[in-house]
Design a protein around this motif. Structure first.
Motif, PDB file in Angstrom:
ATOM      1  N   ARG B  54     -23.540 -35.218   5.082  1.00 44.13           N
ATOM      2  CA  ARG B  54     -22.764 -35.514   6.380  1.00 44.13           C
ATOM      3  C   ARG B  54     -22.638 -36.910   6.834  1.00 44.13           C
ATOM      4  NH1 ARG B  54     -22.942 -31.174   9.651  1.00 44.13           N
ATOM      5  NH2 ARG B  54     -23.846 -32.148  11.499  1.00 44.13           N
ATOM      6  N   ASN B  57     -18.864 -38.434   5.833  1.00 45.36           N
ATOM      7  CA  ASN B  57     -17.844 -38.627   6.862  1.00 45.36           C
ATOM      8  C   ASN B  57     -18.356 -38.634   8.432  1.00 45.36           C
ATOM      9  OD1 ASN B  57     -18.800 -36.072   7.276  1.00 45.36           O
ATOM     10  ND2 ASN B  57     -17.079 -34.737   6.722  1.00 45.36           N
ATOM     11  N   LEU B  59     -20.236 -37.307  10.287  1.00 51.11           N
ATOM     12  CA  LEU B  59     -20.704 -36.257  11.068  1.00 51.11           C
ATOM     13  C   LEU B  59     -22.077 -36.577  11.680  1.00 51.11           C
ATOM     14  CD1 LEU B  59     -19.341 -33.013   9.433  1.00 51.11           C
ATOM     15  CD2 LEU B  59     -18.458 -34.204  11.336  1.00 51.11           C
ATOM     16  N   GLU B  88     -12.057 -46.028  15.550  1.00 44.84           N
ATOM     17  CA  GLU B  88     -12.007 -44.532  15.700  1.00 44.84           C
ATOM     18  C   GLU B  88     -10.599 -44.436  14.706  1.00 44.84           C
ATOM     19  OE1 GLU B  88     -12.503 -40.817  17.228  1.00 44.84           O
ATOM     20  OE2 GLU B  88     -13.563 -42.599  17.552  1.00 44.84           O
ATOM     21  N   ARG B  92     -10.798 -41.602  11.332  1.00 50.63           N
ATOM     22  CA  ARG B  92      -9.998 -40.664  11.337  1.00 50.63           C
ATOM     23  C   ARG B  92      -9.088 -40.625  10.008  1.00 50.63           C
ATOM     24  NH1 ARG B  92      -6.308 -40.512  16.138  1.00 50.63           N
ATOM     25  NH2 ARG B  92      -5.326 -38.860  14.961  1.00 50.63           N
ATOM     26  N   ARG B  95     -11.825 -39.685   7.235  1.00 49.98           N
ATOM     27  CA  ARG B  95     -11.830 -38.205   7.278  1.00 49.98           C
ATOM     28  C   ARG B  95     -10.954 -37.491   6.721  1.00 49.98           C
ATOM     29  NH1 ARG B  95     -14.933 -38.172  13.296  1.00 49.98           N
ATOM     30  NH2 ARG B  95     -16.949 -38.374  12.661  1.00 49.98           N
ATOM     31  N   SER B  96      -9.819 -37.714   6.977  1.00 52.10           N
ATOM     32  CA  SER B  96      -8.416 -36.937   6.707  1.00 52.10           C
ATOM     33  C   SER B  96      -8.355 -36.955   5.124  1.00 52.10           C
ATOM     34  CB  SER B  96      -7.285 -37.456   7.440  1.00 52.10           C
ATOM     35  OG  SER B  96      -6.976 -38.610   6.849  1.00 52.10           O
ATOM     36  N   MET B 100     -13.923 -31.322   3.489  1.00 48.11           N
ATOM     37  CA  MET B 100     -15.418 -30.701   3.682  1.00 48.11           C
ATOM     38  C   MET B 100     -15.292 -29.272   3.924  1.00 48.11           C
ATOM     39  SD  MET B 100     -18.455 -32.406   4.950  1.00 48.11           S
ATOM     40  CE  MET B 100     -19.930 -31.624   5.746  1.00 48.11           C
ATOM     41  N   ALA B 120      -4.665 -29.401   9.824  1.00 50.21           N
ATOM     42  CA  ALA B 120      -4.739 -30.781   9.463  1.00 50.21           C
ATOM     43  C   ALA B 120      -3.575 -31.498   8.811  1.00 50.21           C
ATOM     44  CB  ALA B 120      -6.191 -30.954   8.667  1.00 50.21           C
ATOM     45  N   LYS B 123      -1.009 -31.864  11.866  1.00 49.69           N
ATOM     46  CA  LYS B 123      -1.462 -32.504  13.085  1.00 49.69           C
ATOM     47  C   LYS B 123      -2.315 -33.835  12.881  1.00 49.69           C
ATOM     48  CE  LYS B 123       0.418 -29.238  15.171  1.00 49.69           C
ATOM     49  NZ  LYS B 123       1.685 -29.464  15.974  1.00 49.69           N
ATOM     50  N   VAL B 124      -2.808 -33.842  11.711  1.00 52.18           N
ATOM     51  CA  VAL B 124      -3.606 -35.091  11.484  1.00 52.18           C
ATOM     52  C   VAL B 124      -3.109 -36.075  10.543  1.00 52.18           C
ATOM     53  CG1 VAL B 124      -5.721 -36.515  10.355  1.00 52.18           C
ATOM     54  CG2 VAL B 124      -5.664 -34.275  11.766  1.00 52.18           C
ATOM     55  N   ARG B 168      -8.344 -24.565   3.125  1.00 48.56           N
ATOM     56  CA  ARG B 168      -8.310 -25.680   4.030  1.00 48.56           C
ATOM     57  C   ARG B 168      -8.548 -27.103   3.339  1.00 48.56           C
ATOM     58  NH1 ARG B 168     -11.573 -24.914   9.572  1.00 48.56           N
ATOM     59  NH2 ARG B 168     -13.334 -25.291   8.044  1.00 48.56           N
ATOM     60  N   ALA B 169      -9.552 -27.340   2.938  1.00 49.16           N
ATOM     61  CA  ALA B 169      -9.997 -28.554   2.504  1.00 49.16           C
ATOM     62  C   ALA B 169      -9.338 -29.264   1.202  1.00 49.16           C
ATOM     63  CB  ALA B 169     -11.475 -28.534   2.134  1.00 49.16           C
TER      64      ALA B 169
END
Lengths: 282, 259
Positions: B54, B57, B59, B88, B92, B95-96, B100, B120, B123-124, B168-169
């Motif tokens: 964790r 990324n 977290l 930031e 981001r 992370r993208s 995960m 993601a 929108k990301v 999704r990942a």
């Protein structure tokens, strides 16, 4: 009103019915029916303001910045204890006088101040005349502030009920803080907040019966006027004290609004919770 | 068989330290993963393996040490306990690029499965909707739940939910897949379907870091296994070295208990 009906129609209806039709469609009754718009407007815009205040209050309550949290907690805990009637009397008056005080600094001449010494407003030029639209707006803000504290409490709790893991997943995929807040946190918050918010809505609906406190000729004020014993110089006693009948109509009206609200909330809850196991435990 | 030119390092973690109050979870851990490598992190509960994953990324934000993703160091600012990513936008973006998969799936329950997979990338990453939709359906087909695209997470079994989470990942085209105990919340019969998908991804040559309690899975897909004990790396090696030529007595004890 009934004069526009043709004679053959009047004959068919009959005199008794015609009298009551005429009575319930006279000018005062039509004004009474029309005054429902104030009640509904106060409920809708009051609720909207309460929702905005609720979101803001909850955001403050859960903020990371200490003093903001304090302001949020103060708002939620103090205002929830304020009687709505009292706040209804206090806030519009205080706001009106504050505006007049500020205006007085700009527009009052020494002569005007001297003429009004010891009275309010400080001078005639500073007087702010409030009509029904202004009072209605102030009523909405009053409702919004008082019931916003309840909404904030509900929303704050609902925000904390959203599963942390889903928000963590959103962060892990690179969503920004604002995206996580609006697309995931607030979006999921509704399903937990709706039962509580429906209670707040009911309280707001009930509080709309206080509009007459602000000189607004609403359904309650008109029911009072129309039901009171009615004398006229030409006709003598038109009717005795009929207020119970008019109040009964108001009770039925509020029950109908409640019934309708529950249907709407049930539909909104179904929509907000589609696919989510909290809404469909089966 | 060692390649002439080793593949580039995708994840490089140096001297990572993390504690919660007086509890030191990571006491200076360094690991690296090359492109196409499957690295398994094993160890008992509380050994720090999930925390380590964790941290990649952010977290969890480490107190000290560095993390590089594709040779880019994640910049951190502030002193513990308020240590946070300094930039930031950088965190981001990084992370993208990391897919995960969580122990508890963490699918977004207000969106359909397809919505979860497309969210993601749209929108990301700001990709084209038609392209993302096609890619999402392809990923769902790959994990075997193409027919569940329009279902909501609450309507799926645990195994299907975890496969949706893997899709999704995958759909963000990650540089590295991070698995945090992906089968631990599942019944044995449901573990099989998820394990099958993870093996498929390993065979494709994806870079993966996998925290797991499933020794069979770690053994069958890992290029390298790292055994963590009380916040430090106790033993590290190929799957064969770790499972067949165990050196550390602690690892021997752990493996004996795990079997």
């Amino acid at each position: 009103m009934l004069d526009i009906l043709p004679q053959w129609m009047k004959d068919g209806i009959g005199d008794d019915l015609l009298f009551w039709l005429g009575y319930f469609t006279n000018g005062k009754h039509l004004t009474w029916y029309a005054s429902v718009q104030y009640t509904l407007a106060a409920a809708l815009f009051g609720a909207l303001t309460a929702l905005v205040m609720g979101l803001a209050g909850a955001a403050l309550r859960n903020a990371r910045f200490g003093p903001a949290r304090l302001v949020g907690a103060l708002y939620i805990n103090m205002v929830r204890g304020v009687p709505d009637v009292l706040f209804f009397l206090f806030f519009p008056l205080a706001f009106e006088q504050l505006v007049e005080l500020i205006r007085a600094q700009a527009v009052c001449t020494p002569e005007g101040l001297a003429a009004n010494a010891g009275q309010w407003p400080p001078c005639d030029a500073a007087n702010w005349f409030l009509g029904t639209p202004e009072y209605l707006a102030l009523a909405c803000v009053s409702l919004g502030i008082v019931y916003g504290a309840f909404a904030a409490s509900v929303i704050s709790g609902a925000m904390n009920a959203v599963p942390r893991g889903q928000l963590e997943a959103a962060r892990a995929f690179g969503f920004s803080r604002a995206q996580v807040l609006w697309r995931f946190h607030i979006r999921q918050m509704w399903i937990y907040a709706l039962p509580g918010l429906s209670n707040v809505w009911m309280l707001i609906i009930k509080a709309t019966s206080l509009l007459s406190l602000l000189q607004i000729a609403d359904i309650v004020l008109w029911a009072d006027r129309l039901g009171a014993p009615n004398f006229t110089r030409s006709a003598g006693l038109v009717h005795p004290d009929w207020r119970w009948g008019y109040y009964l109509v108001l009770l039925v009206f509020y029950i109908l609004v409640t019934f309708l609200s529950e249907k709407v909330f049930a539909a909104v809850t179904r929509w907000a919770g589609r696919g989510m196991s909290v809404a469909n435990p089966a | 068989m060692q390649p002439e030119h080793p593949a580039p390092t995708v994840i490089e973690i140096t001297d990572l330290r993390k504690s919660y109050g007086d509890l030191h979870v990571l006491k200076g851990v360094s690991i690296a993963a090359r492109q196409g490598e499957v690295v398994a992190l094993i160890g008992s509960s509380g050994s720090g393996k999930s925390t380590l994953l964790r941290c990649i990324n952010m977290l969890e934000v480490p107190e000290s040490g560095t993390i590089k993703v594709a040779d880019e160091e994640i910049r951190l600012a502030g002193k513990p306990p308020d240590r946070h990513p300094a930039d930031e936008a950088q965190i981001r973006r990084i992370r993208s690029e990391l897919g995960m998969v969580f122990q508890s799936f963490n699918l977004w329950s207000h969106m359909s499965v397809l919505g979860n997979v497309m969210e993601a990338p749209l929108k990301v990453q700001g990709r084209d909707r038609a392209e993302v939709r096609a890619a999402a359906l392809e990923m769902l087909a790959k994990v075997g739940i193409r027919d569940k695209a329009d279902a909501y997470p609450g309507q799926l079994s645990g195994g299907q939910q975890q496969r949706a989470a893997i899709a999704r990942a995958l759909c963000i085209n990650p540089k590295v897949m991070l698995f945090d105990e992906p089968t631990s919340a599942l019944d044995p019969e449901l573990q099989v379907e998820v394990t099958r998908v993870i093996k498929l991804l390993a065979d494709e040559g994806r870079t993966m870091i996998l925290v797991t309690h499933d020794m069979g899975l770690a053994r069958s897909i890992s290029d390298r296994v790292i055994f963590l004990h009380q916040g430090v790396i106790e033993e590290e090696g190929t799957a064969d070295e770790i499972f067949d030529a165990t050196r550390s007595p602690r690892l021997k004890q752990f493996l004996a208990a795990a079997n």
